[in-house]
Design a protein around this motif. Structure first.
Motif, mmCIF file in Angstrom:
data_model
loop_
_atom_site.group_PDB
_atom_site.id
_atom_site.type_symbol
_atom_site.label_atom_id
_atom_site.label_comp_id
_atom_site.label_asym_id
_atom_site.label_seq_id
_atom_site.Cartn_x
_atom_site.Cartn_y
_atom_site.Cartn_z
ATOM 1 N N ASP A 110 0.834 -1.210 0.000
ATOM 2 C CA ASP A 110 0.000 0.000 0.000
ATOM 3 C C ASP A 110 0.865 1.255 0.000
ATOM 4 O O ASP A 110 1.924 1.287 0.637
ATOM 5 N N ARG A 162 -3.092 -4.235 -9.440
ATOM 6 C CA ARG A 162 -3.182 -5.536 -8.774
ATOM 7 C C ARG A 162 -3.723 -6.527 -9.810
ATOM 8 O O ARG A 162 -4.236 -6.122 -10.855
ATOM 9 N N ASP A 197 -5.127 -0.842 5.687
ATOM 10 C CA ASP A 197 -3.726 -0.547 5.350
ATOM 11 C C ASP A 197 -2.834 -0.780 6.567
ATOM 12 O O ASP A 197 -1.719 -1.291 6.453
HETATM 13 MG MG MG Z 1 -4.945 -0.211 -0.258
#
Ligand code: MG
Ligand code: ATP
Length: 305
Positions: free
Chosen positions: A80, A136, A221
């Motif tokens: 992240d 992703r 996160d």
């Molecule tokens: Mg994220």
């Protein structure tokens, strides 16, 4: 600088980050702070280079679209706040939106879970002539799912198929899949944006302190940050198993956003330039047709055109 010379420089710039054989790859050998010797005073020059890169990329994409033979798949993976979104936004900023598509893969839906794990990605592959970006990807199946084994349990797999070798099996599946794509005219280029834990902390704090960035922060996160080492082990193993000449990983130092963006642009340029793209050549009959149309358009007396 002319586009040809720029492409040559871009290829050289991207080279140190490219992994085509993972046997000896170690994540600790890549310094997230690396800028290839460029200092922060070189930032304006880096920005100029990025602007030029974006222009060159737009030209290459135009040919890709016109030629309509190759598709390009760009995969972005990172911890992240490593800057995936920013890299995609800046590098692709000059691209004709008609020739580009971005998919962000989040936690799978119940429909996704009713299928094999590649299903949702296969549906989102770029058409020939286009650049597809996966923000992703199926690689999460060897990352977040590996770090959190309870996700695997939710995947409705027949229990006898969840063996000890499941990660090795997934790497094999992915390698075969990418081999198949490459053999069908999909050029693959994969990025791991490599940020340090310290820099992630600084970026999280910025997201918490800056009201305009608050929306970017999620409590997930923080919990994922707690699995830093597990993620790094999984990333390293993933790169070791899935780097290939036809589907290289670019492990890009990501502590300095200005540098990351230039390196990503360079790698994308390299990928497109290696396809020997060219505008389609028009055949004799078509040339005759064009000449006739031109004559008709230029004939003053012809009122129908
Ligand atoms: Mg994220
Ligand atoms: P940002 O950097 O802005 O946070 P992001 O890509 O992390 O962007 P999020 O919406 O925060 O986007 O997170 C998406 C989440 O979805 C990630 O935590 C990722 O691990 C998760 N995810 C993606 N694919 C899968 C999968 N196959 N199984 C489980 N979780 C997944």
């Amino acid at each position: 600088m002319k586009a040809k010379a720029f492409i040559k420089r871009a290829r050289k710039f991207a080279e140190p980050f490219r992994v085509t054989n993972g046997d000896k790859f170690r994540l600790k050998d890549v310094d997230p702070d690396d800028t290839l010797g460029l200092k922060s005073e070189d930032k304006p020059r880096a920005k100029e280079a990025l602007a030029m890169g974006v222009e060159v990329l737009a030209g290459l994409q135009d040919t890709l679209y016109a030629q309509d033979k190759w598709a390009v798949l760009l995969i972005f993976q990172a911890m992240d706040a490593a800057g995936k979104d920013g890299a995609i936004k800046h590098v692709m900023s000059g691209i004709n939106p008609q020739g580009c598509q971005v998919y962000s893969f989040k936690a799978p839906t119940s429909e996704d879970l009713d299928h094999d794990y590649l299903w949702r990605c296969i549906r989102s592959l770029p058409e020939r002539g286009r650049i597809g970006i996966f923000n992703r990807s199926y690689y999460e199946e060897t990352l977040v799912v590996r770090v959190h084994p309870d996700y695997l349990e939710q995947q409705k797999l027949p229990p006898e198929l969840i063996s000890k070798s499941i990660w090795e099996d997934r790497f094999r599946d992915i390698c075969c899949f990418e081999r198949y794509l490459a053999g069908n005219g999909v050029a693959i280029c994969k990025f791991f944006l490599h940020i340090s834990k310290k820099e992630q902390k600084a970026r999280f704090l910025e997201r918490l302190e800056n009201p305009e960035k608050n929306w970017k922060f999620s409590s997930a996160d923080m919990s994922e940050r707690g699995f830093w080492d597990e993620y790094h082990e999984a990333y390293e193993d993933m790169i070791r198993h899935t780097a290939a000449k036809h589907a290289p990983w670019y492990v890009v130092p990501a502590n300095n956003k200005w540098f990351t963006r230039v390196a990503v642009a360079a790698a994308v340029i390299d990928t497109l330039a290696s396809l020997n793209l060219a505008y389609p050549k028009v055949g004799k009959d078509k040339l005759k047709e064009l000449a006739a149309a031109k004559r008709a358009l230029l004939a003053k007396k012809n009122r129908t055109v």
